[in-house]
Design a protein around this motif. Structure first.
Motif, mmCIF file in Angstrom:
data_model
loop_
_atom_site.group_PDB
_atom_site.id
_atom_site.type_symbol
_atom_site.label_atom_id
_atom_site.label_comp_id
_atom_site.label_asym_id
_atom_site.label_seq_id
_atom_site.Cartn_x
_atom_site.Cartn_y
_atom_site.Cartn_z
ATOM 1 N N LEU A 65 96.578 -30.791 55.083
ATOM 2 C CA LEU A 65 96.542 -30.945 56.536
ATOM 3 C C LEU A 65 97.604 -30.045 57.147
ATOM 4 O O LEU A 65 98.793 -30.170 56.842
ATOM 5 N N LEU A 66 97.185 -29.105 57.992
ATOM 6 C CA LEU A 66 98.127 -28.179 58.623
ATOM 7 C C LEU A 66 98.534 -28.623 60.022
ATOM 8 O O LEU A 66 99.662 -28.397 60.442
ATOM 9 N N CYS A 67 97.600 -29.210 60.747
ATOM 10 C CA CYS A 67 97.877 -29.550 62.138
ATOM 11 C C CYS A 67 96.929 -30.648 62.591
ATOM 12 O O CYS A 67 95.742 -30.620 62.274
ATOM 13 N N LYS A 68 97.474 -31.604 63.318
ATOM 14 C CA LYS A 68 96.652 -32.653 63.928
ATOM 15 C C LYS A 68 97.304 -32.985 65.258
ATOM 16 O O LYS A 68 98.405 -33.532 65.296
ATOM 17 N N GLU A 69 96.622 -32.605 66.340
ATOM 18 C CA GLU A 69 97.202 -32.827 67.661
ATOM 19 C C GLU A 69 96.117 -33.235 68.650
ATOM 20 O O GLU A 69 94.944 -32.890 68.477
ATOM 21 N N PRO A 70 96.509 -33.959 69.684
ATOM 22 C CA PRO A 70 95.528 -34.388 70.685
ATOM 23 C C PRO A 70 94.859 -33.182 71.349
ATOM 24 O O PRO A 70 95.508 -32.172 71.623
ATOM 25 N N LEU A 71 93.581 -33.304 71.571
ATOM 26 C CA LEU A 71 92.820 -32.282 72.272
ATOM 27 C C LEU A 71 93.024 -32.499 73.765
ATOM 28 O O LEU A 71 92.641 -33.539 74.303
ATOM 29 N N GLU A 72 93.659 -31.543 74.408
ATOM 30 C CA GLU A 72 93.981 -31.681 75.827
ATOM 31 C C GLU A 72 92.705 -31.909 76.638
ATOM 32 O O GLU A 72 91.734 -31.170 76.516
#
Length: 89
Positions: A65-72
């Motif tokens: 897993l490289l990145c997990k962020e909220p989708l604006e």
């Protein structure tokens, strides 16, 4: 894989990932997916969660897993979602 996997319904994703393995000769990949409550939005794009990616790729790759962020703004402004990036090596 950017936007291809999430564009396909789950039964088709199985065939797609098998085809991709053959086509790429199991080359390293980045996979970008969305995670959200599938019952709140019928898709496409479809939600593809970590467990499903592991089912498709664990026999061939190590998934990181490289990145997990909220989708604006959420997915199409309709449902909260996460933008998730995986490295397959």
């Amino acid at each position: 894989d950017r936007a291809a996997l999430v564009a396909l319904p789950k039964p088709v994703r199985i065939r797609y990932t098998q085809h991709l393995l053959e086509l790429t000769n199991r080359a390293k990949q980045l996979v970008v997916v969305f995670e959200y409550q599938q019952s709140e939005f019928s898709g496409p794009p479809f939600s593809v969660v970590a467990d499903e990616l592991h089912q498709h790729y664990d026999a061939f790759y190590q998934l990181t897993l490289l990145c997990k962020e909220p989708l604006e703004g959420g997915l199409k402004g309709q449902v909260p979602a996460m933008n998730v990036v995986w490295h397959l090596s």
